[in-house]
Design a protein around this motif. Structure first.
Motif, PDB file in Angstrom:
ATOM      1  N   LYS A  51       0.812  -1.224   0.000  1.00 24.60           N
ATOM      2  CA  LYS A  51       0.000   0.000   0.000  1.00 24.60           C
ATOM      3  C   LYS A  51       0.845   1.273   0.000  1.00 24.60           C
ATOM      4  O   LYS A  51       0.304   2.366  -0.031  1.00 24.60           O
ATOM      5  CB  LYS A  51      -0.918   0.010   1.217  1.00 24.60           C
ATOM      6  N   ILE A  52       2.171   1.134   0.056  1.00 28.37           N
ATOM      7  CA  ILE A  52       3.056   2.303   0.053  1.00 28.37           C
ATOM      8  C   ILE A  52       3.201   2.813  -1.377  1.00 28.37           C
ATOM      9  O   ILE A  52       3.498   2.053  -2.284  1.00 28.37           O
ATOM     10  CB  ILE A  52       4.429   1.947   0.648  1.00 28.37           C
ATOM     11  N   LYS A  53       3.004   4.099  -1.565  1.00 24.08           N
ATOM     12  CA  LYS A  53       3.131   4.748  -2.868  1.00 24.08           C
ATOM     13  C   LYS A  53       4.139   5.888  -2.763  1.00 24.08           C
ATOM     14  O   LYS A  53       4.348   6.453  -1.697  1.00 24.08           O
ATOM     15  CB  LYS A  53       1.784   5.322  -3.338  1.00 24.08           C
ATOM     16  N   LYS A  54       4.733   6.248  -3.878  1.00 23.19           N
ATOM     17  CA  LYS A  54       5.657   7.384  -3.976  1.00 23.19           C
ATOM     18  C   LYS A  54       6.772   7.313  -2.928  1.00 23.19           C
ATOM     19  O   LYS A  54       7.024   8.264  -2.199  1.00 23.19           O
ATOM     20  CB  LYS A  54       4.908   8.708  -3.863  1.00 23.19           C
ATOM     21  N   LEU A  55       7.458   6.195  -2.866  1.00 28.06           N
ATOM     22  CA  LEU A  55       8.540   5.984  -1.908  1.00 28.06           C
ATOM     23  C   LEU A  55       9.775   6.778  -2.321  1.00 28.06           C
ATOM     24  O   LEU A  55      10.213   6.716  -3.464  1.00 28.06           O
ATOM     25  CB  LEU A  55       8.889   4.499  -1.835  1.00 28.06           C
ATOM     26  N   ILE A  56      10.323   7.540  -1.375  1.00 28.55           N
ATOM     27  CA  ILE A  56      11.542   8.324  -1.601  1.00 28.55           C
ATOM     28  C   ILE A  56      12.494   8.043  -0.449  1.00 28.55           C
ATOM     29  O   ILE A  56      12.120   8.181   0.713  1.00 28.55           O
ATOM     30  CB  ILE A  56      11.237   9.824  -1.668  1.00 28.55           C
ATOM     31  N   VAL A  57      13.727   7.651  -0.769  1.00 28.29           N
ATOM     32  CA  VAL A  57      14.767   7.462   0.246  1.00 28.29           C
ATOM     33  C   VAL A  57      15.512   8.766   0.361  1.00 28.29           C
ATOM     34  O   VAL A  57      16.047   9.301  -0.612  1.00 28.29           O
ATOM     35  CB  VAL A  57      15.720   6.309  -0.144  1.00 28.29           C
ATOM     36  N   LEU A  58      15.569   9.304   1.574  1.00 28.46           N
ATOM     37  CA  LEU A  58      16.221  10.592   1.833  1.00 28.46           C
ATOM     38  C   LEU A  58      17.675  10.335   2.214  1.00 28.46           C
ATOM     39  O   LEU A  58      17.966  10.013   3.362  1.00 28.46           O
ATOM     40  CB  LEU A  58      15.480  11.347   2.931  1.00 28.46           C
ATOM     41  N   LYS A  59      18.575  10.506   1.268  1.00 28.87           N
ATOM     42  CA  LYS A  59      19.977  10.199   1.512  1.00 28.87           C
ATOM     43  C   LYS A  59      20.724  11.342   2.198  1.00 28.87           C
ATOM     44  O   LYS A  59      21.834  11.167   2.629  1.00 28.87           O
ATOM     45  CB  LYS A  59      20.670   9.863   0.196  1.00 28.87           C
ATOM     46  N   GLU A  60      20.140  12.483   2.310  1.00 31.42           N
ATOM     47  CA  GLU A  60      20.802  13.666   2.858  1.00 31.42           C
ATOM     48  C   GLU A  60      20.642  13.752   4.376  1.00 31.42           C
ATOM     49  O   GLU A  60      20.684  14.822   4.937  1.00 31.42           O
ATOM     50  CB  GLU A  60      20.231  14.930   2.207  1.00 31.42           C
ATOM     51  N   ARG A  61      20.485  12.638   5.038  1.00 26.51           N
ATOM     52  CA  ARG A  61      20.227  12.628   6.476  1.00 26.51           C
ATOM     53  C   ARG A  61      21.396  13.172   7.275  1.00 26.51           C
ATOM     54  O   ARG A  61      21.240  13.815   8.298  1.00 26.51           O
ATOM     55  CB  ARG A  61      19.903  11.209   6.938  1.00 26.51           C
TER      56      ARG A  61
END
Length: 62
Positions: A51-61
């Motif tokens: 059910k997860i949509k538009k997944l973005i991994v934030l690499k700038e943590r």
């Protein structure tokens, strides 16, 4: 393994934050903790991966 699962697994390994949409609600800067078969446990709750949509991994943590 689907591409979404692989991105989630890599985000858990690298301790990156993620953003996604789940059932019409937007979640930003969420920390994924554990991934099991079709569910992922995050610091804000449990979610079904399908059910997860538009997944973005934030690499700038850091």
């Amino acid at each position: 393994m689907s591409i979404e699962k692989r991105f989630l697994q890599k985000a858990i390994e690298d301790r990156n934050l993620i953003s996604f949409t789940y059932e019409g609600e937007s979640y930003k800067s969420v920390r994924p903790l554990i991934m099991s078969n079709e569910k992922i446990t995050c610091n804000v709750g449990n979610f079904e991966i399908g059910k997860i949509k538009k997944l973005i991994v934030l690499k700038e943590r850091f």
